[in-house]
Design a protein around this motif. Structure first.
Motif, PDB file in Angstrom:
ATOM      1  N   UNK A   1      16.227  12.844 -16.170  1.00 20.00           N
ATOM      2  CA  UNK A   1      15.100  12.667 -15.250  1.00 20.00           C
ATOM      3  C   UNK A   1      14.478  11.290 -15.440  1.00 20.00           C
ATOM      4  N   UNK A   2      14.318  10.872 -16.676  1.00 17.24           N
ATOM      5  CA  UNK A   2      13.780   9.541 -16.942  1.00 17.24           C
ATOM      6  C   UNK A   2      14.700   8.453 -16.422  1.00 17.24           C
ATOM      7  N   UNK A   3      15.996   8.639 -16.626  1.00 16.01           N
ATOM      8  CA  UNK A   3      16.975   7.677 -16.127  1.00 16.01           C
ATOM      9  C   UNK A   3      16.916   7.618 -14.606  1.00 16.01           C
ATOM     10  N   UNK A   4      16.800   8.774 -13.965  1.00 10.88           N
ATOM     11  CA  UNK A   4      16.735   8.817 -12.498  1.00 10.88           C
ATOM     12  C   UNK A   4      15.533   8.034 -11.990  1.00 10.88           C
ATOM     13  N   UNK A   5      14.383   8.189 -12.621  1.00 12.95           N
ATOM     14  CA  UNK A   5      13.190   7.434 -12.210  1.00 12.95           C
ATOM     15  C   UNK A   5      13.420   5.923 -12.364  1.00 12.95           C
ATOM     16  N   UNK A   6      14.027   5.539 -13.476  1.00 11.68           N
ATOM     17  CA  UNK A   6      14.306   4.119 -13.696  1.00 11.68           C
ATOM     18  C   UNK A   6      15.333   3.604 -12.686  1.00 11.68           C
ATOM     19  N   UNK A   7      16.313   4.440 -12.338  1.00 10.70           N
ATOM     20  CA  UNK A   7      17.342   4.048 -11.368  1.00 10.70           C
ATOM     21  C   UNK A   7      16.714   3.811  -9.994  1.00 10.70           C
ATOM     22  N   UNK A   8      15.861   4.726  -9.563  1.00 12.40           N
ATOM     23  CA  UNK A   8      15.190   4.570  -8.265  1.00 12.40           C
ATOM     24  C   UNK A   8      14.353   3.301  -8.254  1.00 12.40           C
ATOM     25  N   UNK A   9      13.618   3.066  -9.327  1.00 10.70           N
ATOM     26  CA  UNK A   9      12.795   1.861  -9.429  1.00 10.70           C
ATOM     27  C   UNK A   9      13.657   0.603  -9.371  1.00 10.70           C
ATOM     28  N   UNK A  10      14.764   0.607 -10.102  1.00  6.84           N
ATOM     29  CA  UNK A  10      15.656  -0.548 -10.097  1.00  6.84           C
ATOM     30  C   UNK A  10      16.300  -0.772  -8.751  1.00  6.84           C
ATOM     31  N   UNK A  11      16.717   0.290  -8.088  1.00  8.71           N
ATOM     32  CA  UNK A  11      17.324   0.168  -6.759  1.00  8.71           C
ATOM     33  C   UNK A  11      16.303  -0.353  -5.755  1.00  8.71           C
ATOM     34  N   UNK A  12      15.076   0.145  -5.834  1.00  6.80           N
ATOM     35  CA  UNK A  12      14.013  -0.328  -4.940  1.00  6.80           C
ATOM     36  C   UNK A  12      13.787  -1.826  -5.147  1.00  6.80           C
ATOM     37  N   UNK A  13      13.695  -2.247  -6.396  1.00  7.52           N
ATOM     38  CA  UNK A  13      13.486  -3.659  -6.710  1.00  7.52           C
ATOM     39  C   UNK A  13      14.657  -4.501  -6.186  1.00  7.52           C
ATOM     40  N   UNK A  14      15.868  -4.009  -6.388  1.00  6.91           N
ATOM     41  CA  UNK A  14      17.062  -4.717  -5.912  1.00  6.91           C
ATOM     42  C   UNK A  14      17.016  -4.909  -4.397  1.00  6.91           C
ATOM     43  N   UNK A  15      16.610  -3.881  -3.678  1.00  5.01           N
ATOM     44  CA  UNK A  15      16.587  -3.949  -2.215  1.00  5.01           C
ATOM     45  C   UNK A  15      15.465  -4.843  -1.704  1.00  5.01           C
ATOM     46  N   UNK A  16      14.396  -4.978  -2.478  1.00  2.05           N
ATOM     47  CA  UNK A  16      13.259  -5.773  -2.039  1.00  2.05           C
ATOM     48  C   UNK A  16      13.390  -7.248  -2.407  1.00  2.05           C
ATOM     49  N   UNK A  17      14.189  -7.546  -3.430  1.00  3.38           N
ATOM     50  CA  UNK A  17      14.307  -8.914  -3.915  1.00  3.38           C
ATOM     51  C   UNK A  17      15.702  -9.463  -3.631  1.00  3.38           C
TER      52      UNK A  17
ATOM     53  N   UNK B   1      18.966   6.955  -2.919  1.00  2.50           N
ATOM     54  CA  UNK B   1      19.109   6.476  -1.537  1.00  2.50           C
ATOM     55  C   UNK B   1      18.285   7.314  -0.576  1.00  2.50           C
ATOM     56  N   UNK B   2      18.286   8.612  -0.788  1.00  2.00           N
ATOM     57  CA  UNK B   2      17.493   9.510   0.054  1.00  2.00           C
ATOM     58  C   UNK B   2      16.000   9.250  -0.141  1.00  2.00           C
ATOM     59  N   UNK B   3      15.595   9.056  -1.388  1.00  5.44           N
ATOM     60  CA  UNK B   3      14.179   8.798  -1.675  1.00  5.44           C
ATOM     61  C   UNK B   3      13.717   7.478  -1.067  1.00  5.44           C
ATOM     62  N   UNK B   4      14.610   6.507  -1.006  1.00  4.26           N
ATOM     63  CA  UNK B   4      14.243   5.185  -0.488  1.00  4.26           C
ATOM     64  C   UNK B   4      14.532   5.015   0.995  1.00  4.26           C
ATOM     65  N   UNK B   5      15.090   6.022   1.636  1.00  2.00           N
ATOM     66  CA  UNK B   5      15.452   5.926   3.054  1.00  2.00           C
ATOM     67  C   UNK B   5      14.287   5.506   3.952  1.00  2.00           C
ATOM     68  N   UNK B   6      13.082   6.046   3.777  1.00  2.00           N
ATOM     69  CA  UNK B   6      11.977   5.592   4.646  1.00  2.00           C
ATOM     70  C   UNK B   6      11.708   4.089   4.518  1.00  2.00           C
ATOM     71  N   UNK B   7      11.760   3.569   3.294  1.00  2.00           N
ATOM     72  CA  UNK B   7      11.551   2.140   3.081  1.00  2.00           C
ATOM     73  C   UNK B   7      12.660   1.340   3.759  1.00  2.00           C
ATOM     74  N   UNK B   8      13.888   1.834   3.643  1.00  2.00           N
ATOM     75  CA  UNK B   8      15.022   1.131   4.229  1.00  2.00           C
ATOM     76  C   UNK B   8      14.965   1.144   5.747  1.00  2.00           C
ATOM     77  N   UNK B   9      14.547   2.252   6.335  1.00  2.00           N
ATOM     78  CA  UNK B   9      14.501   2.319   7.797  1.00  2.00           C
ATOM     79  C   UNK B   9      13.438   1.380   8.353  1.00  2.00           C
ATOM     80  N   UNK B  10      12.353   1.206   7.617  1.00  2.00           N
ATOM     81  CA  UNK B  10      11.309   0.265   8.060  1.00  2.00           C
ATOM     82  C   UNK B  10      11.799  -1.171   7.983  1.00  2.00           C
ATOM     83  N   UNK B  11      12.619  -1.461   6.990  1.00  3.68           N
ATOM     84  CA  UNK B  11      13.080  -2.838   6.804  1.00  3.68           C
ATOM     85  C   UNK B  11      14.369  -3.127   7.579  1.00  3.68           C
TER      86      UNK B  11
END
Length: 71
Positions: free
Chosen positions: A6-22, A56-66
């Motif tokens: 669960x901790x790894x999953x949270x870090x993975x989502x955070x890292x993927x979000x950062x990767x997509x934004x930067x 990817x599912x968790x970040x889908x709303x952010x991705x659709x906006x961008x």
């Protein structure tokens, strides 16, 4: 193990979000760290694929906006 995953999953989502934004290269150190953590936790390919799918599912709303997509 589930708590560590669960901790790894949270870090993975955070890292993927950062990767997509930067810039693409900005995510490399995070990706390397996450890869090492996954190995240390004994995560298999299928489990990592599930984590990525969930991220990817968790970040889908952010991705659709961008207008960006993540595989």
């Amino acid at each position: 193990m589930k708590q560590k995953t669960a901790g790894f999953t949270r870090r993975y989502i955070s890292g993927l979000r950062r990767y997509l934004q930067e810039a693409v290269s900005a995510g490399l150190p995070t990706a390397l760290r996450l890869g090492r953590q996954a190995v240390a936790l004994g995560l298999g390919t299928l489990e990592l694929a599930r984590i990525h799918e969930g991220a990817s599912t968790a970040l889908a709303p952010m991705l659709s906006r961008s207008g960006r997509r993540v595989a």
